[in-house]
Scaffold this motif. Structure first.
Motif, PDB file in Angstrom:
ATOM      1  N   GLY A  73      -6.803  -3.030  -2.877  1.00 37.82           N
ATOM      2  CA  GLY A  73      -5.542  -3.230  -2.175  1.00 37.82           C
ATOM      3  C   GLY A  73      -5.638  -4.357  -1.176  1.00 37.82           C
ATOM      4  N   ASN A  74      -4.925  -4.226  -0.098  1.00 39.05           N
ATOM      5  CA  ASN A  74      -5.004  -5.196   0.987  1.00 39.05           C
ATOM      6  C   ASN A  74      -6.152  -4.806   1.917  1.00 39.05           C
ATOM      7  OD1 ASN A  74      -2.833  -6.550  -0.037  1.00 39.05           O
ATOM      8  ND2 ASN A  74      -1.329  -5.455   1.202  1.00 39.05           N
ATOM      9  N   SER A  84       0.840  -1.202   0.000  1.00 37.19           N
ATOM     10  CA  SER A  84       0.000   0.000   0.000  1.00 37.19           C
ATOM     11  C   SER A  84       0.872   1.247   0.000  1.00 37.19           C
ATOM     12  CB  SER A  84      -0.914   0.006   1.228  1.00 37.19           C
ATOM     13  OG  SER A  84      -1.781  -1.098   1.215  1.00 37.19           O
ATOM     14  N   ARG A  85       1.831   1.272   0.886  1.00 37.16           N
ATOM     15  CA  ARG A  85       2.738   2.411   0.975  1.00 37.16           C
ATOM     16  C   ARG A  85       3.579   2.532  -0.296  1.00 37.16           C
ATOM     17  NH1 ARG A  85       7.664   2.835   5.409  1.00 37.16           N
ATOM     18  NH2 ARG A  85       8.468   4.885   4.745  1.00 37.16           N
ATOM     19  N   PHE A 141      -4.993  -0.320  -6.130  1.00 36.26           N
ATOM     20  CA  PHE A 141      -5.980   0.479  -5.392  1.00 36.26           C
ATOM     21  C   PHE A 141      -7.391   0.305  -5.965  1.00 36.26           C
ATOM     22  CE2 PHE A 141      -2.056   2.680  -4.208  1.00 36.26           C
ATOM     23  CZ  PHE A 141      -2.231   2.774  -2.836  1.00 36.26           C
ATOM     24  N   SER A 150      -6.295  -1.679   4.421  1.00 30.67           N
ATOM     25  CA  SER A 150      -4.990  -1.014   4.549  1.00 30.67           C
ATOM     26  C   SER A 150      -4.747  -0.034   3.411  1.00 30.67           C
ATOM     27  CB  SER A 150      -3.875  -2.063   4.587  1.00 30.67           C
ATOM     28  OG  SER A 150      -3.861  -2.791   3.369  1.00 30.67           O
ATOM     29  N   ALA A 151      -5.195  -0.366   2.194  1.00 28.09           N
ATOM     30  CA  ALA A 151      -4.975   0.528   1.063  1.00 28.09           C
ATOM     31  C   ALA A 151      -5.727   1.834   1.243  1.00 28.09           C
ATOM     32  CB  ALA A 151      -5.408  -0.155  -0.223  1.00 28.09           C
TER      33      ALA A 151
END
Length: 675
Positions: A490-491, A460-461, A486, A494-495
């Motif tokens: 995402g996860n 994500s980061r 995205f 978390s995204a």
């Protein structure tokens, strides 16, 4: 080790090194052969023993000091007779120095102070002379040799002054005439050397004939073996001299020494190996000096001179690549690729050649793709051999910092991961989340390699950095990968959680005008719209970037969140950016649209709604009340200048330009009254 009292004699040819330094091989061999042919029979006649040849020099020993001095005299006479009819370049002049004393016998060699003293005396002896020490003078039969004192000398390594004598070779001297006549008779005597076991055979009538035959056979065999032994070159010494001359870059002199060995022993392996080294060093020396013609000549001629050389792949590669460097200086880049491809074809794609080619491309910097291509072939074939080479480390660092997954080279990336991971791991971990624009390739290579090693990576980061800090060209598989992450959620949470509440940059909107149904369009009108909204509104009045301004208007329209005041800001900014927009065809339509919008809109009402609202974009501040006067002044000026432009276009008979200018004039005249 044993010791014996012997007389030592040193000989060498006057000026031999200087004469042969630039001479061809045939000349040197011819001179040395003639030297041996003239002197060896004399040495054998006086029972001299050839210990070794030192280049053009002899080291001899004699049981009798008188024989040593007489032999030296007759050697000089033999050469004097030869030189009378020889050409100037083929004359042979020698100097001979003699000393007597107790020497050490080590194998087939002799050592000790008498040898050293003889060598020192040889250094001061004049050409065509025979000089000898007092030790020899006292031990010899002085009546057989005319002599005189030369003088006392202090020689290096000899603690005491040394008295030195010479053989007097004066053709007008009666003593010399008698000595010479006696020795010439001796030289003509037949040698008898039949072993004792032959003499014991029964001398019957029938055996006498057999005995005579045996005597002759044994004599001939003995003389033949003696000649071979005495004339055999001292291989070790010649090789040693050749090594020394190679170190001094005297390549011709080094080969001359080895020719003396190979003449009698063509299969001598140490000599052949040294020839290979000398040829290689000679050719590379020419390359380093920039003499390509000389290097090419050496490469072509030496295999003909030394057939045992065989293929010289490494040398050929160095020569071809040296020629390619020269071609680059003259601008023949296309020919360089053709020449290198032919080299690889000739050498059947050998790994060492690929490595040399990779170094060439790395050092010249003309093609990083081919650098990696050839380097990878060499590394796959022999990683242990090449992996520690400096060029590999240099190119690996370049690859990690500049080559992205969009560029491909997954094989090279896998090689780095599998062979040098521990070395590059700190660099990768340090830059995995680096926002620096110039760290993009390094960031992506870190993600690929660390993920492949099953090490933790916050996707994500990572992907957010790609969207917010990526200064790349579209299309890009890497950008698509980040956007797809995205768009797919995402996860899970978390995204969404990592997306900032307010985004103040989005460089992908600066690249090209958005098209519907693309990932980027879906992303900025979908999950990224809310955090981007303030940034999009500010972009509407950004005079510096038309693409970002147009994309912001498009996104807000799609989301039905473009307010009248924001629309006014957008169209007025387009109006004021006339010079930037009217040129490129892709933005001209937007300028027409803005003119149409302004012509159809109640601008008094629009300004009334806008009030004193200010829209800021970077350093640009658009104040609606003040911009009205600015826009009106701009259009008035444009209205005045357009008729002149139209008339000029008419003169040039440019119908398109006339039509364009007429349309602009009509739009301007329509909008001015409303302002």
């Amino acid at each position: 080790m044993t010791t014996r009292n012997l007389t030592i004699a040193f000989t060498d040819i006057k000026g031999f090194t200087e004469r042969t330094a630039n001479a061809n091989r045939d000349f040197v061999l011819r001179i040395m052969a003639r030297h041996d042919e003239l002197l060896m029979p004399v040495i054998r006649r006086y029972q001299g023993q050839l210990i070794k040849k030192i280049g053009d020099a002899y080291l001899l020993t004699f049981e009798s000091p008188t024989n040593a001095v007489l032999c030296a005299l007759m050697m000089q006479e033999k050469l004097k007779e030869y030189n009378r009819t020889a050409t100037a370049e083929e004359k042979i002049e020698i100097r001979i120095a003699i000393n007597t004393g107790e020497v050490n016998i080590v194998g087939a060699d002799v050592m000790g102070e008498p040898v050293n003293v003889a060598s020192r005396v040889e250094g001061i002896t004049e050409a065509n002379e025979v000089w000898f020490t007092e030790a020899t003078y006292l031990a010899m039969n002085k009546q057989e040799v005319p002599n005189s004192l030369v003088g006392e000398f202090r020689l290096k390594g000899v603690p005491e002054a040394l008295r030195v004598y010479r053989v007097v070779m004066d053709a007008s001297s009666d003593a010399f005439k008698r000595t010479l006549a006696a020795q010439q008779i001796r030289m003509n005597e037949v040698v008898s050397a039949i072993p004792d076991f032959v003499q014991t055979a029964a001398e019957t009538d029938s055996s006498r004939w057999i005995l005579s035959v045996v005597k002759v056979v044994v004599l001939l065999l003995g003389l033949g073996l003696l000649f071979l032994h005495l004339s055999r070159p001292d291989v070790g010494h010649f090789v040693q001299i050749a090594e020394e001359r190679l170190k001094a870059h005297d390549f011709a002199g080094a080969l001359t020494q080895l020719d003396l060995v190979l003449k009698d022993d063509t299969g001598n392996i140490p000599a052949q190996d040294l020839v290979r080294r000398i040829v290689d060093a000679s050719c590379r020396d020419s390359l380093e000096r920039g003499n390509l013609d000389e290097a090419r000549r050496i490469f072509l001629e030496m295999p003909r001179r030394y057939p045992f050389l065989g293929p010289q792949d490494s040398l050929e590669a160095s020569l071809v690549l040296g020629e390619c460097r020269n071609m680059l200086q003259t601008g023949d880049k296309d020919d360089v690729y053709e020449k290198i491809d032919q080299l690889l074809k000739n050498q059947h794609n050998k790994p060492e050649t690929h490595f040399a080619v990779a170094k060439f491309f790395s050092e010249t910097g003309i093609n990083w793709q081919r650098t990696l291509d050839h380097l990878l072939i060499a590394l796959k074939a022999s990683s242990d051999r090449y992996s520690k080479e400096p060029v590999v480390q240099t190119e690996m660092d370049y690859f990690l910092r500049h080559v992205t997954p969009d560029d491909g080279y997954d094989d090279f990336r896998s090689y780095v991961a599998n062979n040098d991971f521990e070395q590059v791991k700190p660099l990768l971990e340090q830059n995995l989340y680096s926002p620096a624009t110039d760290a993009r390739a390094l960031r992506w290579n870190a993600q690929r390699i660390l993920t492949g090693k099953h090490l933790p990576v916050d996707l994500s980061r990572f992907y957010l950095l790609e969207l917010l800090d990526s200064n790349c060209n579209l299309p890009s598989r890497m950008v698509d990968e980040a956007m797809a992450f995205f768009l797919a959620g995402g996860n899970q949470a978390s995204a969404a959680a990592i997306i900032p509440a307010n985004i103040d940059r989005f460089p992908l909107l600066d690249r090209e005008t958005l098209e519907e149904k693309t990932h980027l369009y879906q992303l900025v009108t979908g999950p990224f719209f809310a955090p981007l909204r303030d940034f999009l509104v500010r972009s509407l009045a950004d005079r510096a970037n038309y693409t970002r301004r147009a994309n912001a208007c498009l996104i807000l329209k799609f989301r039905k969140e473009l307010s009248p005041s924001e629309a006014l800001a957008y169209h007025l900014t387009n109006l004021l950016c006339f010079e930037d927009m009217i040129g490129p065809t892709y933005s001209r339509g937007s300028w027409y649209d803005s003119m149409d919008w302004l012509g159809k809109t109640d601008l008094n009402a629009a300004f009334s709604v806008a009030g004193d609202c200010l829209l800021a974009s970077g350093t640009t501040v658009l104040a609606f009340p003040s911009v009205r006067a600015e826009a009106k002044q701009f259009l008035a000026t444009l209205s005045q200048s357009l008729p002149v432009v139209i008339e000029k276009a008419k003169d040039q008979k440019n119908e398109f330009q006339q039509e364009l200018n007429q349309k602009i004039l009509g739009l301007v005249q329509q909008v001015i009254p409303k302002l």
